[in-house]
Design an enzyme around this catalytic site. Structure first.
Site, short mmCIF file in Angstrom:
data_model
loop_
_atom_site.label_atom_id
_atom_site.label_comp_id
_atom_site.label_asym_id
_atom_site.label_seq_id
_atom_site.Cartn_x
_atom_site.Cartn_y
_atom_site.Cartn_z
N ASP A 394 -17.39 -68.27 70.83
CA ASP A 394 -16.56 -67.42 71.69
C ASP A 394 -17.09 -66.01 71.55
O ASP A 394 -17.27 -65.51 70.46
CB ASP A 394 -15.10 -67.50 71.24
CG ASP A 394 -14.23 -66.62 72.09
OD1 ASP A 394 -14.30 -66.76 73.32
OD2 ASP A 394 -13.49 -65.80 71.54
N THR A 396 -16.18 -62.58 72.55
CA THR A 396 -15.56 -61.33 72.10
C THR A 396 -15.09 -61.41 70.65
O THR A 396 -14.42 -62.34 70.25
CB THR A 396 -14.36 -60.97 73.00
OG1 THR A 396 -14.83 -60.99 74.33
CG2 THR A 396 -13.82 -59.61 72.66
N ASP A 629 -12.73 -65.91 66.93
CA ASP A 629 -12.02 -65.00 66.05
C ASP A 629 -10.66 -65.56 65.67
O ASP A 629 -9.94 -64.99 64.86
CB ASP A 629 -11.89 -63.60 66.67
CG ASP A 629 -11.21 -63.65 68.04
OD1 ASP A 629 -10.64 -64.70 68.37
OD2 ASP A 629 -11.24 -62.64 68.75
#
Ligand code: ADP
Ligand code: MG
Length: 745
Positions: A394, A396, A629
């Site tokens: 992922d 970001t 994250d």
């Protein structure tokens, strides 16, 4: 009604014992789910408290031959005394057993004769009964419950030796059985050690400010919001925020990295980290089990519940092992009519080794990992990692620093189609129109937790724009935000967010937008994320946000590919051009290593698209790792075979959502955890192969009469010790990260 309780269990020495306890507790009425952990010696039980009571569970556990309550709590009385006397008795018994073994072995080899013959049999019988008492007691009790233990077979072996008058052999077997017992306990204890070491690092007391005084209290008596005082060199007792004071903090307990970090008022600190060079006053935000460290301990302790497939197979097999041994013993007796060979077959049996082979290695790796900032929630995930095919990332906050900055603004000046671009990083004059767009965006983003929102607010703050509050606010995941400001509807987000504006527009408006998009393309080509700003259905401008790529990423991805991951794919909500530019810079960044074949990306994804992609790969039979994250990609992490959350320290959601949580934001931990998984599985396979070969050889030699019972008894601990020695290698995880090898920007 459902609650979860934890009950300490005493007396579990080997992995098959946990199954006994598990079965016993599961049989109690009102139990929904039960997991029994060897490493932390406890049962975690989901139950209906109106049906099941503590008493009923205790009874069931006792009936299965184990005790409720932990030994360490028992601080006075008999327990301590027996702890003191036991080693002496053990030492005495071991020496005696060894001498006896030498004598009997010597007789068997013909070195000397007729030593043991001279000892009258009643003395030998006495020795057998005294030495074997604890084992016989267990065997008899288990027999009444209908259980057959490995010790049951061995006891039959002892009986066989006695029946044929081999008193000395019987005595040696009994003493070696006891020695084997201790070995097994020692092995299990060592396996738990890495986990226990970790738990022992948790702070126990805190110095708290109460009524103007500093007093020392137990962690359990601390309250949220209280101010604790930390002196130089002390462990910080809570998760909290620094109220006053400066210090450098050694966060090794959480992140595994002993490089100290600077902390000042306002900084977040973690329990179990150490404040060096400075005193601190810290307001407690999380205490005890709720701290990041507390969670890590809890999750590591319960990691045993996530058993690897190999372990399930081994557990199943150890269930069949004893009947197989009994059958071989019966055949040996029927065919060869040799009671001593039969005894040897029974004595060489050690079913525990199969059950121990996997968890000991897994626990070693999990325990050692936790100390280095790698929280692995179970052997299952190490197993899956070791054979993973695809790595999804992922974008970001994972690939990039997650701290974007607004670099450019576009707004119309004078005429509506006179788009002007200004750079916020240079010395350029910023027009009132541009500032108005920024102000609007910052107001709309006021309550958004997305990293770009923080960038917008930060940028507005730097331009000294007054703060403002929206009347309504709505976040649309993967797209942007919508807010009501002074009665107007304001939207900030990507192009998809502006979708409705593309329709029902007249030609003039369309050409105006086309003009804007032409300028926007150039920003996208630099890998920037575009945030369009629209008011009441009219686009008033856009902001460009840039995020820095983490320096260690290209090297880490190259390492991951070398470790056998076929394909690496970026998943992003950004659009295609931005993503392409990012991938390009990734490939550039890896200029020192080989190019990155198999590096792909997919752009314009909504959060649910990411889950779909994970599922698609899984349906095609791939084992998928997903790195994120853990915040806005938690569902995709959970869907992946192995979800890895990056920089999870301090983030409850990330720690909960991931299967593996990396406590610091360091991409090199990704290839590292892959390496650990491969090494662990190698050790597991070796353990199993060793045990299998050993047992096969032992059983064959014993059945054919080449292995006298005393040697069979002496050899029964070898697999345990072999497994322990082999698995201990995993405790000393060497740092295989090559520092600086790919430190190119
Ligand atoms: P990723 O994490 O893959 O970048 P996200 O789902 O977090 O994707 O977001 C996708 C895109 O949606 C972002 O690149 C941005 O353009 C837009 N976006 C999401 N949240 C916001 C927000 N609060 N403000 C503006 N744009 C947003
Ligand atoms: Mg994201």
């Amino acid at each position: 009604m459902r609650t979860t309780v934890e009950i300490p269990i005493q007396g579990m020495d080997c992995a098959e014992c946990t199954l006994h306890v598990q079965k016993a507790i599961a049989g109690v009425a009102g139990i929904v789910r039960v997991d029994v952990f060897l490493s932390s010696e406890k049962a975690v039980i989901d139950l209906d408290p109106q049906i099941a009571t503590q008493k009923m569970i205790e009874k069931a556990v006792q009936k299965a031959g184990y005790q409720v309550g932990s030994g360490t709590k028992d601080q006075d009385g008999g327990f301590q005394a027996s702890q003191y006397t036991r080693p002496i008795l053990t030492l005495f018994g071991t020496i005696f057993g060894f001498v006896l073994f030498v004598v009997v072995a010597g007789e068997w080899l013909g070195l000397f004769s007729a030593v043991t013959e001279r000892v009258p049999w009643p003395i030998m019988l006495g020795l057998v009964l005294v030495g074997g008492f604890p084992i016989f007691k267990n065997v008899i009790r288990a027999s009444f419950r209908g259980q057959v233990l490995a010790h049951t077979l061995m006891t039959v072996g002892v009986l066989a030796a006695i029946i044929v008058g081999e008193w000395a052999t019987a005595t040696v077997i009994v003493f070696l059985m006891r020695a084997g017992d201790y070995t097994e306990r020692f092995t299990a204890e060592r396996a738990r050690r890495a986990v226990k070491d970790l738990a022992s690092m948790a702070p126990q007391t805190a110095r708290v400010e109460r009524e103007g005084q500093e007093i020392q209290v137990d962690i359990a008596n601390l309250h949220l919001g209280e101010i604790v005082v930390v002196r130089p060199g002390e462990k910080i007792p809570v998760d909290g925020e620094i109220v006053s004071g400066y210090a450098t903090i050694d966060q090794a307990a959480i992140t595994g990295e002993s490089m100290p970090v600077e902390a000042a008022p306002g900084s977040q600190v973690f329990a179990a980290t150490i404040a060096r060079l400075g005193s601190l006053r810290v307001r407690a935000t999380h205490i005890g089990p709720d701290t990041t460290f507390g969670r890590v301990i809890k999750l590591v302790e319960s990691a045993e519940a996530n058993r690897a497939d190999v372990q399930r197979v081994a557990d199943k097999f150890s269930g069949y092992y004893l009947p197989i041994v009994a059958l071989i013993a019966a055949l040996t007796f029927l065919i060869r009519r040799d009671p001593l060979a039969t005894a040897a077959v029974l004595v060489v049996a050690c079913s525990c080794s199969f059950a121990l082979a996997t968890p000991i290695a897994m626990l070693a790796s999990i325990g050692a990992g936790a100390k280095r900032g790698l929280l692995i929630k179970g052997g299952k995930y190490l197993e899956l990692l070791s054979r993973a095919d695809i790595l999804l990332i992922d974008k970001t906050g994972t690939l990039t620093m997650g701290k974007p900055q607004i670099t450019h603004l576009i707004a119309a000046n004078g005429k509506p189609d006179n788009w002007e671009i200004v750079s916020l990083t240079g010395q350029q004059e910023i027009s009132a129109n541009h500032l108005q767009v920024l102000k609007l965006a910052a107001c709309a983003e006021r309550y958004s937790e997305h990293p770009v929102a923080e960038a917008v607010r930060q940028s507005a703050y730097q331009q000294d724009l007054p703060s403002c509050l929206p009347q309504e606010f709505n976040a649309i995941p993967g797209m942007g935000v919508q807010a009501r400001i002074n009665g107007n509807t304001v939207k900030v987000g990507n192009w998809r967010m502006m979708a409705e504006m593309q329709q029902n527009q007249d030609a003039e408006a369309t050409s105006r937008i086309d003009e804007l998009l032409t300028q926007a393309r150039q920003l996208e080509a630099q890998g920037k994320t575009l945030l369009f700003v629209a008011q009441d259905g009219l686009i008033s401008g856009l902001l460009a946000a840039a995020d820095t790529l983490r320096a260690e990423v290209p090297g880490a991805i190259a390492a991951v590919r070398e470790l056998g991951i076929q394909q690496v794919e970026l998943l992003t909500g950004d659009n295609d051009r931005t993503a392409a530019a990012l991938v390009e810079s990734l490939i550039q960044g890896s200029h020192n290593s080989k190019p990155l074949p198999g590096l792909r990306y997919r752009a314009d994804l909504l959060p649910e698209d990411k889950i779909t992609i994970v599922k698609e790969y899984q349906d095609q039979g791939y084992t998928v790792i997903m790195v994120g994250d853990g915040v806005n990609d938690a569902p995709a992490l959970a869907q992946a075979d192995v979800g890895i959350a990056m920089g999870a320290a301090g983030s409850d959601i990330a720690i909960e959502a991931a299967h593996i949580a990396l406590m610091r934001e360091d991409w090199e931990l990704v290839p590292e955890v892959l390496r650990i998984s491969k090494r662990t599985m190698r050790v597991v396979k070796m353990n199993i192969a060793f045990t299998a070969v050993y047992n096969l050889l032992g059983l064959s030699l014993a059945a054919l009469g080449f292995l006298p019972p005393i040697f069979a008894a002496a050899a029964q601990s070898i697999p345990d010790l072999g497994i322990l020695a082999n698995s201990s290698r995993l405790l000393k995880q060497k740092d295989t990260r090559q520092r600086g090898a790919h430190a190119h920007p």
